[in-house]
Every structure is written in C-alpha cells, then in structure tokens.
Design a protein around this motif. Structure first.
Motif, PDB file in Angstrom:
ATOM      1  N   ILE A   1       0.996   3.372  -7.285  1.00  0.00           N
ATOM      2  CA  ILE A   1      -0.442   3.548  -7.454  1.00  0.00           C
ATOM      3  C   ILE A   1      -0.749   3.326  -8.931  1.00  0.00           C
ATOM      4  O   ILE A   1       0.008   3.753  -9.808  1.00  0.00           O
ATOM      5  CB  ILE A   1      -0.927   4.942  -6.976  1.00  0.00           C
ATOM      6  CG1 ILE A   1      -2.451   4.986  -6.910  1.00  0.00           C
ATOM      7  CG2 ILE A   1      -0.347   6.070  -7.809  1.00  0.00           C
ATOM      8  CD1 ILE A   1      -3.018   6.148  -6.125  1.00  0.00           C
ATOM      9  N   PHE A   2      -1.846   2.609  -9.174  1.00  0.00           N
ATOM     10  CA  PHE A   2      -2.301   2.320 -10.528  1.00  0.00           C
ATOM     11  C   PHE A   2      -3.730   2.815 -10.647  1.00  0.00           C
ATOM     12  O   PHE A   2      -4.603   2.415  -9.876  1.00  0.00           O
ATOM     13  CB  PHE A   2      -2.260   0.807 -10.801  1.00  0.00           C
ATOM     14  CG  PHE A   2      -0.872   0.254 -10.799  1.00  0.00           C
ATOM     15  CD1 PHE A   2      -0.133   0.199 -11.969  1.00  0.00           C
ATOM     16  CD2 PHE A   2      -0.296  -0.188  -9.623  1.00  0.00           C
ATOM     17  CE1 PHE A   2       1.158  -0.300 -11.961  1.00  0.00           C
ATOM     18  CE2 PHE A   2       0.994  -0.694  -9.608  1.00  0.00           C
ATOM     19  CZ  PHE A   2       1.728  -0.751 -10.790  1.00  0.00           C
ATOM     20  N   LEU A   3      -3.962   3.686 -11.625  1.00  0.00           N
ATOM     21  CA  LEU A   3      -5.282   4.272 -11.837  1.00  0.00           C
ATOM     22  C   LEU A   3      -5.717   3.928 -13.253  1.00  0.00           C
ATOM     23  O   LEU A   3      -5.082   4.335 -14.227  1.00  0.00           O
ATOM     24  CB  LEU A   3      -5.232   5.769 -11.582  1.00  0.00           C
ATOM     25  CG  LEU A   3      -4.838   6.029 -10.118  1.00  0.00           C
ATOM     26  CD1 LEU A   3      -4.052   7.290  -9.976  1.00  0.00           C
ATOM     27  CD2 LEU A   3      -6.050   5.996  -9.233  1.00  0.00           C
TER      28      LEU A   3
ATOM     29  N   VAL B   1      -6.681  -3.027  -8.081  1.00  0.00           N
ATOM     30  CA  VAL B   1      -5.650  -3.711  -8.869  1.00  0.00           C
ATOM     31  C   VAL B   1      -6.043  -5.178  -9.043  1.00  0.00           C
ATOM     32  O   VAL B   1      -5.946  -5.735 -10.137  1.00  0.00           O
ATOM     33  CB  VAL B   1      -4.261  -3.560  -8.208  1.00  0.00           C
ATOM     34  CG1 VAL B   1      -3.201  -4.321  -8.995  1.00  0.00           C
ATOM     35  CG2 VAL B   1      -3.890  -2.088  -8.078  1.00  0.00           C
ATOM     36  N   THR B   2      -6.517  -5.795  -7.976  1.00  0.00           N
ATOM     37  CA  THR B   2      -6.967  -7.187  -8.050  1.00  0.00           C
ATOM     38  C   THR B   2      -8.117  -7.312  -9.047  1.00  0.00           C
ATOM     39  O   THR B   2      -8.147  -8.243  -9.862  1.00  0.00           O
ATOM     40  CB  THR B   2      -7.405  -7.701  -6.664  1.00  0.00           C
ATOM     41  OG1 THR B   2      -6.288  -7.600  -5.774  1.00  0.00           O
ATOM     42  CG2 THR B   2      -7.883  -9.136  -6.724  1.00  0.00           C
TER      43      THR B   2
ATOM     44  N   VAL C   1       1.548  -6.269  -0.882  1.00  0.00           N
ATOM     45  CA  VAL C   1       0.203  -5.714  -0.716  1.00  0.00           C
ATOM     46  C   VAL C   1      -0.323  -5.375  -2.103  1.00  0.00           C
ATOM     47  O   VAL C   1       0.398  -4.795  -2.920  1.00  0.00           O
ATOM     48  CB  VAL C   1       0.223  -4.432   0.158  1.00  0.00           C
ATOM     49  CG1 VAL C   1      -1.156  -3.802   0.240  1.00  0.00           C
ATOM     50  CG2 VAL C   1       0.773  -4.721   1.543  1.00  0.00           C
ATOM     51  N   GLN C   2      -1.589  -5.740  -2.339  1.00  0.00           N
ATOM     52  CA  GLN C   2      -2.230  -5.428  -3.615  1.00  0.00           C
ATOM     53  C   GLN C   2      -3.638  -4.939  -3.327  1.00  0.00           C
ATOM     54  O   GLN C   2      -4.436  -5.654  -2.723  1.00  0.00           O
ATOM     55  CB  GLN C   2      -2.263  -6.670  -4.498  1.00  0.00           C
ATOM     56  CG  GLN C   2      -2.975  -6.470  -5.820  1.00  0.00           C
ATOM     57  CD  GLN C   2      -2.941  -7.735  -6.663  1.00  0.00           C
ATOM     58  OE1 GLN C   2      -1.906  -8.353  -6.799  1.00  0.00           O
ATOM     59  NE2 GLN C   2      -4.073  -8.122  -7.196  1.00  0.00           N
TER      60      GLN C   2
ATOM     61  N   ASN D   1      -5.914   1.198  -4.875  1.00  0.00           N
ATOM     62  CA  ASN D   1      -5.101   1.340  -6.081  1.00  0.00           C
ATOM     63  C   ASN D   1      -3.603   1.147  -5.844  1.00  0.00           C
ATOM     64  O   ASN D   1      -2.799   1.366  -6.744  1.00  0.00           O
ATOM     65  CB  ASN D   1      -5.336   2.721  -6.706  1.00  0.00           C
ATOM     66  CG  ASN D   1      -6.767   2.889  -7.136  1.00  0.00           C
ATOM     67  OD1 ASN D   1      -7.601   3.356  -6.360  1.00  0.00           O
ATOM     68  ND2 ASN D   1      -7.076   2.480  -8.348  1.00  0.00           N
ATOM     69  N   LEU D   2      -3.221   0.763  -4.635  1.00  0.00           N
ATOM     70  CA  LEU D   2      -1.796   0.643  -4.305  1.00  0.00           C
ATOM     71  C   LEU D   2      -1.282  -0.781  -4.424  1.00  0.00           C
ATOM     72  O   LEU D   2      -2.014  -1.745  -4.206  1.00  0.00           O
ATOM     73  CB  LEU D   2      -1.535   1.137  -2.881  1.00  0.00           C
ATOM     74  CG  LEU D   2      -1.830   2.600  -2.582  1.00  0.00           C
ATOM     75  CD1 LEU D   2      -1.406   2.942  -1.159  1.00  0.00           C
ATOM     76  CD2 LEU D   2      -1.173   3.533  -3.580  1.00  0.00           C
TER      77      LEU D   2
END
Length: 168
Positions: free
Chosen positions: A154-156, A78-79, A73-74, A56-57
């Motif tokens: 961070i994406f949740l 997220v991808t 960095v993905q 998630n980073l």
C-alpha cells in the motif's frame, strides 16, 4: 519460530509505528487472513474485504535469479501519482536505477526474509506530482506458505502544502 510465525509477530510489533489509518487497516487485514502456520497466499486475499484500500494497492509477482518484480495490479491512486499504468511491466524496466532504490531493496528484503516492511519518508522514485512523505507497507504472499512469490503493498501519498498552506 518458523517464517510464517515470525512474519505475523513482526507485523504486530511494528503496527504501532504505522501512522496512516489506511495503512493500519491494510496491516490488520493481512493479519486477519494470516493462517498462522504459513504465510498467506493470494487466494487468502479478497479485494472485496477492503474496497477503500484498493486505489492505493500494488501487487507484484516475484521472479528469481535475478529477483525482479512485475506489476500485476496497480490502484488508481498509484497510477495518478505516477501518471502511468505499470500493469504487466517489470519495475526495473520502468525506472532507471530501480535496483538501487528503496522500492526494489524493500521488496527484495520482504522476499528474502518473509517479513513485512514499513517505511515512512520521501519518495526515492520520480513521481509526476509533488509529494511530501509517502507511507508504504509491503506484505509477503506465498503460494506454498513459505517462499514469497508475490508482494502486496500500500502506498499513501501526502501532498506537500504550497506557500499558503494549501495542498498542491
């Protein structure tokens, strides 16, 4: 109070508002690596310490004049949500109207203030999947301890339920 001390104090003050346990863990990790008298750098950050968060980073490098963000960095989640890999890409080249979006404006605020930024709400960029609110936390990193030259986020993603209540 210096920039680094303000940054740490601010994250501690917003920590109770962070809803997702992974976002809280990310905030707690950043606080644990914070050296106190300066902002943490990329060298303080060790991905081995938080393996469950890596999908998630997103880590971006900051360039200035004008401020731009290049994805270094993905994470795989997220991808998956974006259905494309952005590593090596400037975000303003990947998304139309990026400079007017929260993902840009939030990161600019982190760069200019050195303060973390937490947001919970609907996505402002087009995603390939249908999501309900996204919780995100952007944290500053600095090579010299003061000027923010990387932002780690961070994406949740919370998937929307369909008409039967099942997650899509």
């Amino acid at each position: 109070m210096d920039r680094a001390t303000k940054s740490l104090a601010y994250l501690k003050s917003i920590h109770p508002a962070i809803q997702n346990s992974k976002a809280r863990e990310f905030a707690e990790y950043w606080m644990s690596i914070h050296p106190g008298d300066r902002l943490p750098s990329r060298t303080h950050f060790d991905p081995i310490d938080i393996p469950s968060l890596l999908p998630n980073l997103v880590l971006v490098d900051v360039t200035r004049e004008p401020i731009r963000f290049m994805v270094k960095v993905q994470g795989t989640e997220v991808t998956r949500a974006m259905r494309r890999e952005l590593k090596g890409t400037y975000l303003d080249e990947a998304f139309p109207d990026f400079k007017q979006s929260f993902p840009h404006l939030d990161r600019v605020r982190v760069v200019e203030t050195g303060l973390p930024l937490h947001r919970l709400g609907s996505p402002s960029l087009q995603f390939a999947l249908d999501y309900a609110p996204i919780e995100r936390l952007h944290l500053p990193l600095s090579t010299d301890g003061s000027a923010v030259d990387k932002v780690i986020s961070i994406f949740l993603y919370e998937q929307k339920p369909d008409s039967t209540g099942s997650l899509i």
